[in-house]
Design a protein around this motif. Structure first.
Motif, mmCIF file in Angstrom:
data_model
loop_
_atom_site.group_PDB
_atom_site.id
_atom_site.type_symbol
_atom_site.label_atom_id
_atom_site.label_comp_id
_atom_site.label_asym_id
_atom_site.label_seq_id
_atom_site.Cartn_x
_atom_site.Cartn_y
_atom_site.Cartn_z
ATOM 1 N N HIS A 331 0.731 -1.147 0.560
ATOM 2 C CA HIS A 331 -0.826 0.125 0.276
ATOM 3 C C HIS A 331 0.825 1.499 -0.359
ATOM 4 O O HIS A 331 0.305 2.105 -0.188
ATOM 5 N N CYS A 332 2.353 1.622 0.449
ATOM 6 C CA CYS A 332 3.246 2.385 0.564
ATOM 7 C C CYS A 332 4.086 2.844 -0.291
ATOM 8 O O CYS A 332 4.239 3.779 -0.286
ATOM 9 N N ALA A 333 4.438 1.759 -0.243
ATOM 10 C CA ALA A 333 5.708 1.900 -0.854
ATOM 11 C C ALA A 333 5.944 2.571 -2.260
ATOM 12 O O ALA A 333 6.859 3.470 -3.192
ATOM 13 N N LYS A 338 10.528 2.440 -2.081
ATOM 14 C CA LYS A 338 10.769 1.279 -1.141
ATOM 15 C C LYS A 338 11.940 1.308 0.298
ATOM 16 O O LYS A 338 11.820 0.478 1.230
ATOM 17 N N ARG A 339 12.801 1.614 0.601
ATOM 18 C CA ARG A 339 13.947 2.854 1.581
ATOM 19 C C ARG A 339 13.231 3.912 2.460
ATOM 20 O O ARG A 339 13.630 4.680 3.018
ATOM 21 N N LEU A 350 9.814 8.828 5.029
ATOM 22 C CA LEU A 350 9.630 8.783 6.414
ATOM 23 C C LEU A 350 10.777 8.635 7.340
ATOM 24 O O LEU A 350 10.101 8.358 7.859
ATOM 25 N N ASP A 351 11.548 8.122 6.246
ATOM 26 C CA ASP A 351 12.501 7.752 6.880
ATOM 27 C C ASP A 351 13.303 9.275 7.235
ATOM 28 O O ASP A 351 13.002 9.856 6.576
ATOM 29 N N GLY A 352 13.583 9.192 9.436
ATOM 30 C CA GLY A 352 13.848 10.186 9.747
ATOM 31 C C GLY A 352 13.089 11.422 9.606
ATOM 32 O O GLY A 352 13.019 12.840 10.388
ATOM 33 N N ASN A 411 15.434 4.582 11.487
ATOM 34 C CA ASN A 411 14.116 5.462 12.728
ATOM 35 C C ASN A 411 14.515 3.831 14.091
ATOM 36 O O ASN A 411 14.462 2.950 13.517
ATOM 37 N N LYS A 412 14.334 4.558 14.843
ATOM 38 C CA LYS A 412 13.807 3.810 16.344
ATOM 39 C C LYS A 412 13.153 4.182 17.482
ATOM 40 O O LYS A 412 13.647 3.864 17.918
#
Length: 430
Positions: A331-333, A338-339, A350-352, A411-412
């Protein structure tokens, strides 16, 4: 549990109320001494002063609160929902009966700087005088001149809906002793002029700490808590930590990233959604580039933060992330990559992304469930929207995909459970 949630803050407030009577007695509020000289009417008609005030009113986003949806700007007519009841927003057009038409500048200064009404009554801190007290005299005069230049609108205030004991204004004496420090902004001689301008705007008119800091059960923010992030009362959104340094909510953001978000509603690091979209649309897009760079300079100087605790158990995190990766791929990639890198100027990364990694998971969960729009700005007149997935994904699937994006790549963040998703799914849209 519902009655317990009501009882604890109510008992605490009664204790504070009693303390207020002991410390301050039952005497009436005394007006703050007026500023040194009366302002003559001719001064308030100065076009340059009015133009300056219009700009500063936009910086402070005054219309954001003082305008009813579909109503006349600055005419009030609405109430702000708080955990303690609804507080009416006043009409600040120069109507002589329902607005500021009979107010002097000294009255206005007292409200802005001291949190006291025209007759010395204590104002509820839904009006952010805890920040506005830092606004200097000249800027306050310009804002007042602008408001007095508006066409008067006759708009009576709505009735307050505060239950006892919150309706007792004398309780504000103790509240103010705990949370309010009156005083104008004082420049730091060790810092640059740009930094001081940014600090003045963020701490004062911008009143950023009113949303971007956690509040306790009495609705106050401790004096030593500054821009560390917090859940916005009654709105079910989380305003992220604003430090750009280690473990901060804006870690990795450049000054230009901050300027871009405030000016256009999007940057290489994220997009403004929820309440922040309204702030960008109504306020920050109108701020000059010079002032935006000053704000960025100040935010980048905020101290690093402590790291978050390891989220959940390793088993919970692995299970949810494995399930969520499949939902993400389906649904999102295609949009977010993908990253999690997004597409520059179209789909946010979405990363960071601070809205993804904020401590509660509220923002990402709500966006997956309800979708949303970035703000329309002069520099971004046709922003892309996020579609809602509430009808397509179960609570478990939403929890899984949100957990995945909060823990994938760099992300963590903490995991999100299905029970929390269910709560947000059934929360009315604000």
């Amino acid at each position: 549990m519902k009655w317990l949630r009501w009882l604890v803050p109510s008992v605490a407030l009664l204790v504070v109320l009693a303390l207020g009577w002991v410390l301050f007695g039952g005497s009436r509020s005394r007006p703050t001494p007026p500023v040194a000289s009366k302002v003559v009417a001719a001064t308030l008609r100065d076009p340059a002063l009015i133009a300056k005030g219009e700009y500063l009113a936009a910086v402070g986003d005054c219309a954001g609160c003082h305008t009813e949806q579909g109503g006349a700007r600055y005419a009030g007519g609405r109430a702000l929902a708080t955990p303690f009841g609804n507080i009416p927003v006043p009409n600040i057009t120069p109507d002589r009966v329902t607005g500021l038409g009979d107010w002097s500048f000294e009255d206005f200064w007292q409200a802005l700087h001291s949190g006291k009404g025209r007759h010395g009554e204590l104002l509820y801190p839904a009006f952010s005088y805890t920040s506005y007290t830092k606004v200097n005299h000249d800027d306050a005069l310009a804002i007042f001149a602008y408001l007095q230049s508006l066409a008067p609108v006759h708009q009576p205030a709505v009735a307050p809906a505060l239950a006892f004991p919150y309706s007792v204004r004398n309780s504000l004496k103790a509240w103010r002793a705990l949370y309010f420090r009156e005083g104008e902004f004082k420049p730091d001689p060790a810092q640059s002029a740009e930094w001081n301008r940014g600090a003045y705007l963020v701490q004062g008119l911008g009143h950023c700490n009113e949303c971007h800091a956690a509040r306790d059960m009495l609705g106050g923010t401790p004096q030593d808590v500054h821009l560390t992030g917090g859940q916005i009362p009654m709105q079910n959104w989380y305003a992220p930590d604003l430090s750009a340094r280690k473990n901060g909510g804006l870690e990795g953001w450049s000054a230009q990233d901050i300027v871009d978000l405030l000016k256009t509603g999007q940057s290489a690091k994220g997009v403004a959604f929820g309440p922040m979209a309204a702030v960008v649309s109504g306020s920050t897009q109108h701020i000059s580039d010079t002032d935006l760079r000053a704000i960025a300079s100040y935010l980048q100087s905020l101290p690093p933060r402590a790291p978050m605790a390891e989220p959940g158990t390793p088993f919970d995190a692995r299970t949810l992330s494995t399930q969520g990766e499949k939902v993400y791929a389906k649904h999102c990639a295609d949009c977010h990559g993908k990253r999690g890198e997004g597409v520059a100027g179209v789909y946010p990364p979405l990363d960071g992304n601070s809205s993804v990694t904020e401590p509660t998971g509220i923002n990402a969960t709500r966006m997956v469930l309800l979708g949303g729009f970035a703000p329309v700005t002069a520099a971004n007149q046709r922003p892309y929207s996020m579609p809602p997935f509430a009808q397509q994904l179960s609570d478990g699937e939403v929890a899984a995909v949100v957990t995945y994006i909060r823990r994938a790549w760099s992300n963590k963040a903490l995991i999100v459970r299905a029970e929390a998703v269910s709560d947000y799914r059934h929360t009315p849209v604000d």
